[in-house]
Design a protein around this motif. Structure first.
Motif, short mmCIF file in Angstrom:
data_model
loop_
_atom_site.label_atom_id
_atom_site.label_comp_id
_atom_site.label_asym_id
_atom_site.label_seq_id
_atom_site.Cartn_x
_atom_site.Cartn_y
_atom_site.Cartn_z
N TRP A 1 -12.21 18.89 8.63
CA TRP A 1 -12.95 18.46 9.82
C TRP A 1 -12.82 19.51 10.91
CZ3 TRP A 1 -15.45 13.99 8.79
CH2 TRP A 1 -14.95 13.21 7.74
N THR A 2 -13.88 19.67 11.68
CA THR A 2 -13.77 20.49 12.87
C THR A 2 -12.99 19.71 13.92
OG1 THR A 2 -15.79 19.64 13.90
CG2 THR A 2 -16.03 21.51 12.37
N ASP A 3 -12.49 20.42 14.91
CA ASP A 3 -11.80 19.74 16.01
C ASP A 3 -12.72 18.70 16.64
OD1 ASP A 3 -9.80 21.52 15.44
OD2 ASP A 3 -9.73 22.43 17.44
N GLU A 4 -13.98 19.04 16.82
CA GLU A 4 -14.92 18.14 17.48
C GLU A 4 -15.14 16.86 16.66
OE1 GLU A 4 -15.38 21.36 16.96
OE2 GLU A 4 -15.24 22.11 19.02
N GLN A 5 -15.22 17.00 15.35
CA GLN A 5 -15.41 15.82 14.50
C GLN A 5 -14.19 14.91 14.54
OE1 GLN A 5 -16.19 18.09 10.97
NE2 GLN A 5 -18.38 17.63 10.98
N LEU A 6 -13.00 15.50 14.49
CA LEU A 6 -11.78 14.70 14.53
C LEU A 6 -11.65 13.98 15.87
CD1 LEU A 6 -9.26 13.94 12.89
CD2 LEU A 6 -8.09 15.89 13.94
N VAL A 7 -11.94 14.68 16.94
CA VAL A 7 -11.87 14.07 18.27
C VAL A 7 -12.88 12.93 18.39
CG1 VAL A 7 -12.38 14.49 20.71
CG2 VAL A 7 -10.89 16.06 19.46
N ALA A 8 -14.08 13.11 17.86
CA ALA A 8 -15.09 12.06 17.92
C ALA A 8 -14.61 10.80 17.19
CB ALA A 8 -16.40 12.55 17.31
N MET A 9 -13.97 10.98 16.04
CA MET A 9 -13.48 9.83 15.29
C MET A 9 -12.37 9.11 16.06
SD MET A 9 -13.81 8.04 12.61
CE MET A 9 -12.88 6.72 11.82
N VAL A 10 -11.46 9.89 16.62
CA VAL A 10 -10.35 9.30 17.37
C VAL A 10 -10.86 8.53 18.58
CG1 VAL A 10 -8.38 9.90 18.82
CG2 VAL A 10 -8.63 10.95 16.57
N ARG A 11 -11.85 9.06 19.26
CA ARG A 11 -12.38 8.38 20.45
C ARG A 11 -13.13 7.11 20.09
NH1 ARG A 11 -13.97 13.84 23.90
NH2 ARG A 11 -11.84 14.18 24.70
N LEU A 12 -13.78 7.10 18.92
CA LEU A 12 -14.42 5.88 18.45
C LEU A 12 -13.37 4.79 18.21
CD1 LEU A 12 -16.74 4.18 17.30
CD2 LEU A 12 -16.51 5.45 15.15
N VAL A 13 -12.25 5.18 17.60
CA VAL A 13 -11.17 4.22 17.35
C VAL A 13 -10.55 3.75 18.65
CG1 VAL A 13 -8.89 3.95 16.29
CG2 VAL A 13 -10.72 5.12 15.04
N ARG A 14 -10.40 4.65 19.61
CA ARG A 14 -9.86 4.25 20.92
C ARG A 14 -10.74 3.18 21.57
NH1 ARG A 14 -6.42 5.97 25.39
NH2 ARG A 14 -6.65 4.19 26.79
N ALA A 15 -12.06 3.34 21.46
CA ALA A 15 -12.97 2.35 22.05
C ALA A 15 -12.80 0.99 21.37
CB ALA A 15 -14.41 2.84 21.92
N ILE A 16 -12.61 1.00 20.06
CA ILE A 16 -12.40 -0.25 19.32
C ILE A 16 -11.09 -0.90 19.76
CG2 ILE A 16 -11.93 -1.20 17.03
CD1 ILE A 16 -13.83 1.00 15.92
#
Length: 237
Positions: free
Chosen positions: A78-93
């Motif tokens: 994963w690129t840094d941007e993809q990993l960060v996007a996933m983590v932020r989605l989980v944070r919202a949940i």
């Protein structure tokens, strides 16, 4: 809307899961009622990137909104941007579920299977999380640790421990920019806890797939033992 049923594949799909128009129909389990309450709570909070629970059909199957895209099953780079996007989605949940009756006295409701096979990609970008059947109250760090274990294939990947340590720190900072040190300290104990949880689960199964996964988890635990100091140093820096 078309009523033609099309079997879904691409991840670790539960038997009997089909797409009907813009909905997904899935057999229900004893965990389904809680998962439905979680999904309704997320809809109430207008959290994107998760299925909407739409009811039960005439065959007793749950009806969920279809999440367009492809599963990330089998992907571990994963690129840094993809990993960060996933983590932020989980944070919202997690934020939406914290303090709810479903979370009880726990920090939030954890998904408990945040992995590529339960992640939907759109143009290579993580945009949705599916399969909330394992959801249960728990600490945020447990979900984040499990996500990083499965997304980065910790213990089995050829990526260096130093690079993995950098990615763990990146993910922690993206998730908890306001309380990073607390999460940094909690991550590795949570990772070990999650690995031991899956190890015990696989040990109780008798199928060949579980036997191989049991060996993989043992390898991941040995990797954590071997590189814990490197990981701790990056997280504490």
């Amino acid at each position: 809307m078309s009523d033609v049923e099309r079997p879904l594949s691409g991840g670790r799909t539960v038997a009997g899961v089909v797409r009907v128009g813009e909905t997904v129909r899935r057999p229900m389990s004893v965990r389904s009622p809680f998962a439905h309450r979680v999904l309704l709570r997320l809809a109430e909070a207008d959290v994107g990137g998760v299925p909407r629970f739409l009811g039960v059909d005439e065959y007793g199957r749950e009806i969920l909104s279809y999440q367009a895209g492809e599963t990330a099953h089998g992907r571990y780079e994963w690129t840094d941007e993809q990993l960060v996007a996933m983590v932020r989605l989980v944070r919202a949940i997690h934020d939406a579920l914290a303090g709810t009756p479903e979370a009880g006295d726990a920090e939030t409701v954890c998904h408990h299977d945040l992995a590529p096979w339960n992640t939907i990609l759109t143009a290579g970008h993580p945009t949705a999380v599916i399969d909330f059947d394992g959801a249960a109250p728990g600490p945020r760090a447990d979900d984040l640790a499990y996500l990083l274990w499965t997304f980065l294939d910790l213990g089995l990947s050829s990526t260096s421990a130093g690079e993995h340590a950098r990615l763990l720190r990146l993910a922690c900072d993206a998730y908890a920019a306001d309380d990073g040190p607390k999460l940094h300290a909690a991550l590795l104990p949570a990772l070990r806890r999650e690995q031991e949880r899956i190890l015990a689960f696989r040990a109780a199964q008798t199928d060949p797939f579980s036997a191989q996964k049991h060996k993989d988890v043992q390898t991941a635990l040995h990797w954590l033992d071997a590189h814990q100091r490197t990981l701790e140093a990056h997280l504490a820096a």
